[in-house]
Every structure is written in structure tokens, then in C-alpha cells.
Design a protein around this motif. Sequence first.
Motif, short mmCIF file in Angstrom:
data_model
loop_
_atom_site.label_atom_id
_atom_site.label_comp_id
_atom_site.label_asym_id
_atom_site.label_seq_id
_atom_site.Cartn_x
_atom_site.Cartn_y
_atom_site.Cartn_z
N THR A 37 0.83 -1.20 0.00
CA THR A 37 0.00 0.00 0.00
C THR A 37 0.86 1.26 0.00
OG1 THR A 37 -1.72 -1.21 1.19
CG2 THR A 37 -1.86 1.18 1.22
N ASP A 38 1.97 1.24 0.73
CA ASP A 38 2.87 2.39 0.73
C ASP A 38 3.52 2.59 -0.63
OD1 ASP A 38 2.32 2.88 3.38
OD2 ASP A 38 4.15 1.92 4.14
N LEU A 39 3.91 1.50 -1.29
CA LEU A 39 4.57 1.59 -2.60
C LEU A 39 3.60 1.92 -3.72
CD1 LEU A 39 7.03 -1.44 -2.41
CD2 LEU A 39 7.63 0.99 -2.46
N TYR A 40 2.37 1.43 -3.63
CA TYR A 40 1.38 1.60 -4.70
C TYR A 40 0.07 2.14 -4.12
CZ TYR A 40 4.75 -1.54 -6.84
OH TYR A 40 5.91 -2.12 -7.30
N PRO A 41 0.06 3.40 -3.70
CA PRO A 41 -1.13 3.94 -3.03
C PRO A 41 -2.37 4.02 -3.92
CG PRO A 41 0.49 5.67 -3.42
CD PRO A 41 1.14 4.37 -3.80
N LYS A 42 -2.20 4.08 -5.24
CA LYS A 42 -3.35 4.20 -6.14
C LYS A 42 -3.88 2.84 -6.60
CE LYS A 42 -2.03 8.72 -7.85
NZ LYS A 42 -1.69 9.54 -9.01
N HIS A 43 -3.18 1.78 -6.25
CA HIS A 43 -3.59 0.43 -6.66
C HIS A 43 -4.80 -0.03 -5.83
CE1 HIS A 43 -3.32 -3.86 -7.54
NE2 HIS A 43 -2.50 -3.54 -8.53
N LYS A 44 -5.64 -0.85 -6.45
CA LYS A 44 -6.78 -1.41 -5.70
C LYS A 44 -6.26 -2.21 -4.52
CE LYS A 44 -10.05 -2.04 -9.46
NZ LYS A 44 -10.86 -3.02 -10.19
N PRO A 45 -7.00 -2.25 -3.44
CA PRO A 45 -6.57 -3.05 -2.28
C PRO A 45 -6.46 -4.53 -2.64
CG PRO A 45 -8.43 -1.64 -1.70
CD PRO A 45 -8.25 -1.54 -3.18
N LEU A 46 -5.46 -5.19 -2.11
CA LEU A 46 -5.29 -6.62 -2.35
C LEU A 46 -6.25 -7.40 -1.48
CD1 LEU A 46 -1.38 -6.78 -2.32
CD2 LEU A 46 -2.89 -6.72 -4.31
N PHE A 47 -6.78 -8.50 -2.01
CA PHE A 47 -7.67 -9.36 -1.24
C PHE A 47 -6.84 -10.51 -0.71
CE2 PHE A 47 -10.85 -12.82 -0.90
CZ PHE A 47 -11.67 -12.22 0.04
N LEU A 48 -6.29 -10.34 0.49
CA LEU A 48 -5.38 -11.32 1.06
C LEU A 48 -5.94 -12.00 2.30
CD1 LEU A 48 -2.10 -9.22 0.80
CD2 LEU A 48 -2.87 -11.05 -0.72
N VAL A 49 -6.84 -11.34 2.99
CA VAL A 49 -7.39 -11.88 4.25
C VAL A 49 -8.89 -11.66 4.25
CG1 VAL A 49 -7.39 -11.64 6.76
CG2 VAL A 49 -5.25 -11.37 5.50
N SER A 50 -9.61 -12.67 4.72
CA SER A 50 -11.06 -12.57 4.84
C SER A 50 -11.50 -13.28 6.11
CB SER A 50 -11.73 -13.21 3.62
OG SER A 50 -13.13 -13.08 3.71
#
Length: 85
Positions: A37-50
Motif C-alpha cells: 500500500t505504501d509503494l502503490y497507493p493508487k492500486h486497488k486493495p489486495l484481497f489477502l485476508v477474509s
Amino acid sequence: LLNAEEDMDRVPEFYISNSSKEELCLEYVRVFNDKFTDLYPKHKPLFLVSNNEFGVSKFVPTTLRPTLLPFRELYDCKDLAEFVA
């Protein structure tokens, strides 16, 4: 969510809690996600945890597999340039 009182006796332990290895994995995922998120602030959030049916956070593993397309002209740069032009 499931009826916790009735279902707790019938559900495997890993549904309602995380092992120490799972907690460690989740910590690695959180750190990775923060850095991403720090490196790619404009990228969509990653779906890693649910959260599962019992509200327990679980890692969602995903993989990408390279696939060959049936269009041979897309594999060579020159042919691809001609195809696009």
C-alpha cells in the motif's frame, strides 16, 4: 453467520481459531500489505485476508498460472507489432 451455540461442537477447531503458524502467516501478510500500500497507493486493495463464517481472519492464498494463447502471432515481438498495427 452460523448459530454459534449449536455449531461450535460440530465445527473443526481451525474454523473457530488460528494456529500459531496461521497467526504468523497473517502477520507476514499484514506487513506485506502495508508495504504494498505504501509503494502503490493508487492500486486497488489486495484481497489477502477474509473472515470466515465464525469471524476468524484467514489468509486467502491465490496463484497465477501462465497460459499460452492460441494466437501464435502474439508470441513474437515483430509479429505482435504487425498484429496490433
